[in-house]
Write a protein that holds these residues in place. Structure first.
Motif, PDB file in Angstrom:
ATOM      1  N   GLU A   1      -7.623  11.090   7.890  1.00  0.00           N
ATOM      2  CA  GLU A   1      -7.965   9.815   8.520  1.00  0.00           C
ATOM      3  C   GLU A   1      -7.560   9.884   9.996  1.00  0.00           C
ATOM      4  N   GLY A   2      -8.447   9.519  10.869  1.00  0.00           N
ATOM      5  CA  GLY A   2      -8.142   9.546  12.286  1.00  0.00           C
ATOM      6  C   GLY A   2      -7.134   8.475  12.669  1.00  0.00           C
ATOM      7  N   TRP A   3      -6.332   8.775  13.652  1.00  0.00           N
ATOM      8  CA  TRP A   3      -5.321   7.807  14.071  1.00  0.00           C
ATOM      9  C   TRP A   3      -5.972   6.573  14.667  1.00  0.00           C
ATOM     10  N   ALA A   4      -7.144   6.724  15.249  1.00  0.00           N
ATOM     11  CA  ALA A   4      -7.800   5.577  15.885  1.00  0.00           C
ATOM     12  C   ALA A   4      -8.253   4.550  14.841  1.00  0.00           C
ATOM     13  N   ILE A   5      -8.814   5.009  13.729  1.00  0.00           N
ATOM     14  CA  ILE A   5      -9.260   4.086  12.672  1.00  0.00           C
ATOM     15  C   ILE A   5      -8.057   3.338  12.109  1.00  0.00           C
ATOM     16  N   GLY A   6      -6.987   4.071  11.825  1.00  0.00           N
ATOM     17  CA  GLY A   6      -5.779   3.447  11.293  1.00  0.00           C
ATOM     18  C   GLY A   6      -5.132   2.488  12.267  1.00  0.00           C
ATOM     19  N   THR A   7      -5.150   2.845  13.550  1.00  0.00           N
ATOM     20  CA  THR A   7      -4.569   1.952  14.551  1.00  0.00           C
ATOM     21  C   THR A   7      -5.375   0.670  14.659  1.00  0.00           C
ATOM     22  N   LEU A   8      -6.702   0.781  14.641  1.00  0.00           N
ATOM     23  CA  LEU A   8      -7.541  -0.420  14.677  1.00  0.00           C
ATOM     24  C   LEU A   8      -7.286  -1.299  13.452  1.00  0.00           C
ATOM     25  N   ALA A   9      -7.258  -0.687  12.278  1.00  0.00           N
ATOM     26  CA  ALA A   9      -6.974  -1.454  11.057  1.00  0.00           C
ATOM     27  C   ALA A   9      -5.578  -2.064  11.123  1.00  0.00           C
ATOM     28  N   GLY A  10      -4.616  -1.314  11.640  1.00  0.00           N
ATOM     29  CA  GLY A  10      -3.255  -1.821  11.783  1.00  0.00           C
ATOM     30  C   GLY A  10      -3.168  -3.007  12.731  1.00  0.00           C
ATOM     31  N   LEU A  11      -3.925  -2.967  13.811  1.00  0.00           N
ATOM     32  CA  LEU A  11      -3.925  -4.089  14.758  1.00  0.00           C
ATOM     33  C   LEU A  11      -4.593  -5.319  14.153  1.00  0.00           C
ATOM     34  N   ILE A  12      -5.628  -5.114  13.349  1.00  0.00           N
ATOM     35  CA  ILE A  12      -6.268  -6.249  12.672  1.00  0.00           C
ATOM     36  C   ILE A  12      -5.292  -6.870  11.674  1.00  0.00           C
ATOM     37  N   VAL A  13      -4.595  -6.031  10.914  1.00  0.00           N
ATOM     38  CA  VAL A  13      -3.598  -6.536   9.965  1.00  0.00           C
ATOM     39  C   VAL A  13      -2.460  -7.228  10.709  1.00  0.00           C
ATOM     40  N   MET A  14      -2.000  -6.644  11.821  1.00  0.00           N
ATOM     41  CA  MET A  14      -0.924  -7.243  12.601  1.00  0.00           C
ATOM     42  C   MET A  14      -1.343  -8.610  13.134  1.00  0.00           C
ATOM     43  N   THR A  15      -2.552  -8.719  13.648  1.00  0.00           N
ATOM     44  CA  THR A  15      -3.039  -9.991  14.171  1.00  0.00           C
ATOM     45  C   THR A  15      -3.140 -11.027  13.052  1.00  0.00           C
ATOM     46  N   SER A  16      -3.645 -10.614  11.896  1.00  0.00           N
ATOM     47  CA  SER A  16      -3.718 -11.528  10.749  1.00  0.00           C
ATOM     48  C   SER A  16      -2.325 -11.969  10.325  1.00  0.00           C
ATOM     49  N   ALA A  17      -1.393 -11.037  10.281  1.00  0.00           N
ATOM     50  CA  ALA A  17      -0.022 -11.369   9.890  1.00  0.00           C
ATOM     51  C   ALA A  17       0.625 -12.304  10.907  1.00  0.00           C
ATOM     52  N   ASN A  18       0.320 -12.118  12.199  1.00  0.00           N
ATOM     53  CA  ASN A  18       0.882 -13.014  13.214  1.00  0.00           C
ATOM     54  C   ASN A  18       0.379 -14.439  13.053  1.00  0.00           C
ATOM     55  N   TYR A  19      -0.886 -14.585  12.684  1.00  0.00           N
ATOM     56  CA  TYR A  19      -1.411 -15.927  12.463  1.00  0.00           C
ATOM     57  C   TYR A  19      -0.791 -16.580  11.226  1.00  0.00           C
ATOM     58  N   LEU A  20      -0.451 -15.762  10.245  1.00  0.00           N
ATOM     59  CA  LEU A  20       0.091 -16.290   8.991  1.00  0.00           C
ATOM     60  C   LEU A  20       1.613 -16.156   8.884  1.00  0.00           C
ATOM     61  N   LYS A  21       2.271 -15.737   9.962  1.00  0.00           N
ATOM     62  CA  LYS A  21       3.693 -15.408   9.915  1.00  0.00           C
ATOM     63  C   LYS A  21       4.557 -16.549   9.404  1.00  0.00           C
TER      64      LYS A  21
END
Length: 178
Positions: A76-96
């Motif tokens: 898995e490329g680091w770029a795909i994982g980083t993008l998915a990680g940022l989407i999860v992080m943003t979602s978690a920040n909204y629901l923190k």
């Protein structure tokens, strides 16, 4: 609670060492004992913990660092994982404020939900890259059994990460401020 830069760097270095250890186990030992079908992606759990429990503008950089280390053990490329990680992080920040990981069950449910978001994003990107959405369900399903096992492991791993990052239990729902 605020962390000093030295504490931050030490905690991140320990987290990277933990990731390397877990990646070695999942890349070498599990296939050696016959576990070939599914892969345990501990990087997702580490990133999810950081996204939920740390309150810092440095978290995206931590995510990228963890993904770079993970990419040495994965196709898995680091770029795909980083993008998915940022989407999860943003979602978690909204629901923190709603995420209270006070019980093991709530931790497992929360982790499973965010893993699904992560794997849905990765599957979508993979299907876009190969221009074939006929395999979407098959690719997404390949992540599910491992994610269920990771959800069961998550309370113990989050407890360990709380010790590494010196995060108070649930008294400070916003986590550690850096």
């Amino acid at each position: 609670m605020r962390m000093r830069l030295s504490q931050l760097l030490i905690s991140f270095a320990i987290t990277l060492a933990l990731l390397v250890g877990l990646e070695i186990v999942t890349s070498t030992i599990l296939p050696a004992i016959g576990w070939h079908e599914y892969r345990l992606t501990f990087n997702v759990l580490l990133i999810l913990y950081l996204a939920i429990r740390l309150d810092s503008p440095a978290v995206p950089w931590f995510i990228m660092g963890l993904q770079l280390i993970h990419s040495a053990f994965s196709i898995e490329g680091w770029a795909i994982g980083t993008l998915a990680g940022l989407i999860v992080m943003t979602s978690a920040n909204y629901l923190k404020e709603l995420l209270h990981l006070t019980t093991a069950f709530m931790t497992m449910v929360t982790v499973q939900l965010f893993q699904f978001i992560w794997f849905f994003t990765v599957t979508l990107i993979i299907c876009l890259k190969i221009s074939d959405f006929d395999k979407f369900g098959m690719i997404l399903w390949s992540f599910i059994p491992g994610s269920i096992l990771l959800s069961l492991i998550s309370p113990a791993l989050f407890w360990l990460l709380s010790l590494i990052w010196r995060v108070p239990s649930e008294g400070s729902s916003r986590g550690v401020e850096i």
